[in-house]
Scaffold this active site. Structure first.
Site, PDB file in Angstrom:
ATOM      1  N   TYR A 135      -7.951   1.464   5.020  1.00 57.64           N
ATOM      2  CA  TYR A 135      -6.922   1.286   6.051  1.00 57.64           C
ATOM      3  C   TYR A 135      -7.254   2.001   7.352  1.00 57.64           C
ATOM      4  CZ  TYR A 135      -3.452  -1.051   3.127  1.00 57.64           C
ATOM      5  OH  TYR A 135      -2.775  -1.964   2.364  1.00 57.64           O
ATOM      6  N   LYS A 187     -12.523   3.312  -8.723  1.00 57.48           N
ATOM      7  CA  LYS A 187     -13.565   2.340  -9.093  1.00 57.48           C
ATOM      8  C   LYS A 187     -14.893   3.083  -9.007  1.00 57.48           C
ATOM      9  CE  LYS A 187     -14.755  -1.881 -10.231  1.00 57.48           C
ATOM     10  NZ  LYS A 187     -14.342  -2.548 -11.490  1.00 57.48           N
ATOM     11  N   ASP A 220      -9.214  -1.945 -12.121  1.00 56.60           N
ATOM     12  CA  ASP A 220      -8.970  -3.232 -12.796  1.00 56.60           C
ATOM     13  C   ASP A 220      -8.300  -2.999 -14.146  1.00 56.60           C
ATOM     14  OD1 ASP A 220     -11.372  -2.021 -13.525  1.00 56.60           O
ATOM     15  OD2 ASP A 220     -12.520  -3.874 -13.642  1.00 56.60           O
ATOM     16  N   ASP A 244      -1.963   0.139  -2.591  1.00 61.92           N
ATOM     17  CA  ASP A 244      -1.220  -1.002  -2.049  1.00 61.92           C
ATOM     18  C   ASP A 244      -1.081  -2.085  -3.118  1.00 61.92           C
ATOM     19  OD1 ASP A 244      -0.024  -2.711  -0.082  1.00 61.92           O
ATOM     20  OD2 ASP A 244      -1.929  -3.795  -0.019  1.00 61.92           O
ATOM     21  N   ASP A 248       2.506  -3.195  -5.798  1.00 60.96           N
ATOM     22  CA  ASP A 248       3.216  -4.484  -5.881  1.00 60.96           C
ATOM     23  C   ASP A 248       3.360  -4.895  -7.346  1.00 60.96           C
ATOM     24  OD1 ASP A 248       3.454  -4.694  -3.105  1.00 60.96           O
ATOM     25  OD2 ASP A 248       2.854  -6.798  -3.081  1.00 60.96           O
TER      26      ASP A 248
HETATM   27  C1  IPM Z   1       2.922  -1.763   2.077  1.00 63.98           C
HETATM   28  C2  IPM Z   1       2.611  -2.953   2.935  1.00 63.98           C
HETATM   29  C3  IPM Z   1       1.737  -2.501   4.100  1.00 63.98           C
HETATM   30  C4  IPM Z   1       0.478  -1.902   3.513  1.00 63.98           C
HETATM   31  C5  IPM Z   1       1.402  -3.604   5.113  1.00 63.98           C
HETATM   32  C6  IPM Z   1       2.647  -4.295   5.645  1.00 63.98           C
HETATM   33  C7  IPM Z   1       0.547  -3.096   6.239  1.00 63.98           C
HETATM   34  O1  IPM Z   1       2.008  -3.950   2.191  1.00 63.98           O
HETATM   35  O2  IPM Z   1       3.603  -0.852   2.572  1.00 63.98           O
HETATM   36  O3  IPM Z   1       2.509  -1.745   0.932  1.00 63.98           O
HETATM   37  O4  IPM Z   1      -0.479  -2.627   3.233  1.00 63.98           O
HETATM   38  O5  IPM Z   1       0.455  -0.693   3.327  1.00 63.98           O
HETATM   39 MN    MN Z   2       1.796  -3.490   0.119  1.00 64.68          MN
END
Ligand code: IPM
Ligand code: MN
Length: 353
Positions: A135, A187, A220, A244, A248
Site C-alpha cells: 500500500y 508468505k 493461503d 485487506d 473481507d
Molecule cells: C479496506 C478497504 C480499503 C483498503 C480501500 C477502500 C482502499 O478495502 O479498508 O479494507 O484496501 O484498505
Molecule cells: Mn478491504
C-alpha cells in the site's frame, strides 16, 4: 470534552454515520461525558465540485482530535483509486495509523455461512499493518501503454514498521487474555526477503512474551483455516495487503459486511473508526442500509477514547438486538426495518440499559 471529527463521505456513508453518532450520543448521555462534533464534507461530491480531496490543513486538524469517524468513501462518478487513496489512505498514512484492528466475532443470533460453526468458534481479531507493504504507493510505469510496458509496485517493509505492528499484536493478545495465542500470517515461503523480516521480528519480539503461544500460517492456508477451523485463531497479525484480503473473508464468516467494523490506530494518538463496507451508492438516501457495522465502529471509537464502559453498553445493545433475531436479514432493504429504526433500537437500548 472529547473532540470527534466525522467524515460521513459518499453514498450511504452519511446515513450510517448518523446512526453511529446517534448511538455514540446515547452512550455519552448514559455514562455522562461530553463531546464536540465537527462534521466535514470530504468525499466524492466535494471533489467533483471543488477538485479538493483531503487538504493537508484537514490532516492538521485531525491530529488534534480524539477520534475520527469515517462513514464510507467511493463515488460512482470518480475514477476508482482517487478518493480511496486521497482520503482513506492519506488519512491512514499521514496520521501514521499503523494498526488496522478488525475483530471477527460472530454474535449469537447471526448466521454464518460456515456449517456447524457458532459464536464460540468464530471470535478472533485481525491486526493488519496499515501504513506499509503493497500500500505504500511506491512504483511507476515504464513505456506505459506500449507493448514493452513495465509496471512496478513496490512492497515496503521497514524493521520499524513491522516491529511496531507485531509488538502491538503481542500487547493486544496479552490484554485480550482469551487464548493468549498470536498467529503470524505471511508468505515466507515465497516472499523470502519481506516476510523473512516479519518472521525474524515476530520471533525476536515474541521472546519478550513467553506467556503468549506463537503460531504461524501461510496466507493461503489462513483463508482455508478461517473457513475450516476458525476456532484455531485468537489474534492474527499480518501485512497490509494480506490483512485487506483476509478481513473481507473474516467479515463474511461473522455475518457479512453489514456487521464488520474496524479501527485505524496509533496508540496514544488520534484513531479513525469505520465500518469495513463501502459506500453502496445505489442505496444512497433510501434509509435501507444496515447500520450495524457503523454502530459497532462507534463502539470501537468509544473504547479508544477511554470510555470503555460506554463501549460495553453499545456492544451489549448490539448483542441483544442481534440475539433477539428481530432483524432476519442484514442485507440492504431486507432487514424489515429502516436504517434509522435500527439505530433507534440500539440507541434506546443503550439509553435504558
Ligand atoms: C479496506 C478497504 C480499503 C483498503 C480501500 C477502500 C482502499 O478495502 O479498508 O479494507 O484496501 O484498505
Ligand atoms: Mn478491504
Amino acid at each position: 470534552m472529547y473532540q470527534i471529527v466525522t467524515i460521513p463521505g459518499d453514498g450511504i456513508g452519511p446515513e450510517v454515520t448518523n446512526e453511529a453518532i446517534k448511538v455514540f450520543d446515547a452512550a455519552s448521555k448514559k455514562v455522562g461525558f461530553t463531546y464536540q462534533l465537527t462534521e466535514t464534507d470530504f468525499g466524492g461530491d466535494r471533489y467533483l465540485k471543488t477538485g479538493e480531496i483531503l487538504p493537508d490543513a484537514a490532516i492538521d486538524e485531525f491530529q488534534s482530535a480524539d477520534a475520527i469517524y469515517l462513514g464510507a468513501i467511493g463515488h460512482p462518478d470518480v475514477k476508482p483509486g482517487i478518493l480511496e487513496k486521497g482520503i482513506l489512505l492519506k488519512a491512514r498514512f499521514e496520521l501514521d495509523l499503523y494498526i488496522n484492528l478488525r475483530p471477527v466475532k460472530l454474535y449469537p443470533g447471526v448466521e454464518t455461512p460456515i456449517k456447524d460453526k457458532g459464536p464460540k468458534d468464530i471470535d478472533f481479531v485481525i491486526v493488519r499493518e496499515n501504513t506499509e507493504g503493497l500500500y505504500s504507493g511506491i512504483g511507476g510505469f515504464l513505456k506505459r501503454g506500449t507493448p514493452d510496458e513495465v509496471a512496478i509496485q513496490q512492497m515496503i517493509n521497514t524493521r520499524k514498521g513491522v516491529e511496531r505492528c507485531i509488538r502491538y499484536a503481542f500487547e493486544y493478545t496479552k490484554k485480550r487474555n482469551k487464548e493468549n495465542k498470536l498467529t503470524i500470517c505471511d508468505k515466507r515461503n515465497v516472499l523470502t526477503y519481506a516476510h523473512e523480516l516479519w518472521q525474524r521480528t515476530f520471533d525476536e519480539v515474541g521472546e519478550e512474551y513467553p506467556e503468549i503461544e506463537k503460531d504461524h500460517a501461510l496466507v493461503d492456508a489462513t483463508t482455508m483455516w478461517m473457513v475450516k477451523n476458525p476456532e484455531w485463531f485468537d489474534v492474527i497479525v499480518t501485512c497490509n495487503m494480506f490483512g485487506d484480503i483476509i478481513t473481507d473473508l473474516g467479515a463474511m464468516i461473522q455475518g457479512g459486511m453489514g456487521i464488520a467494523a474496524s479501527g485505524n490506530l496509533h496508540p496514544g494518538k488520534v484513531g479513525m473508526f469505520e465500518p469495513i463496507h463501502g459506500s453502496a451508492p445505489k442505496y444512497t438516501g433510501e434509509n435501507k442500509i444496515n447500520p450495524i457495522a457503523a454502530i459497532a465502529a462507534s463502539g470501537m471509537m468509544l473504547d479508544h477514547i477511554g470510555e470503555s464502559e460506554a463501549a460495553i453498553l453499545v456492544e451489549n445493545a448490539l448483542i441483544d438486538l442481534l440475539a433477539s433475531q428481530k432483524i432476519k436479514d442484514f442485507g440492504a432493504g431486507r432487514m424489515g426495518y429502516t436504517t434509522s429504526e435500527v439505530g433507534d433500537m440500539i440507541a434506546d437500548a443503550v439509553a435504558t440499559s
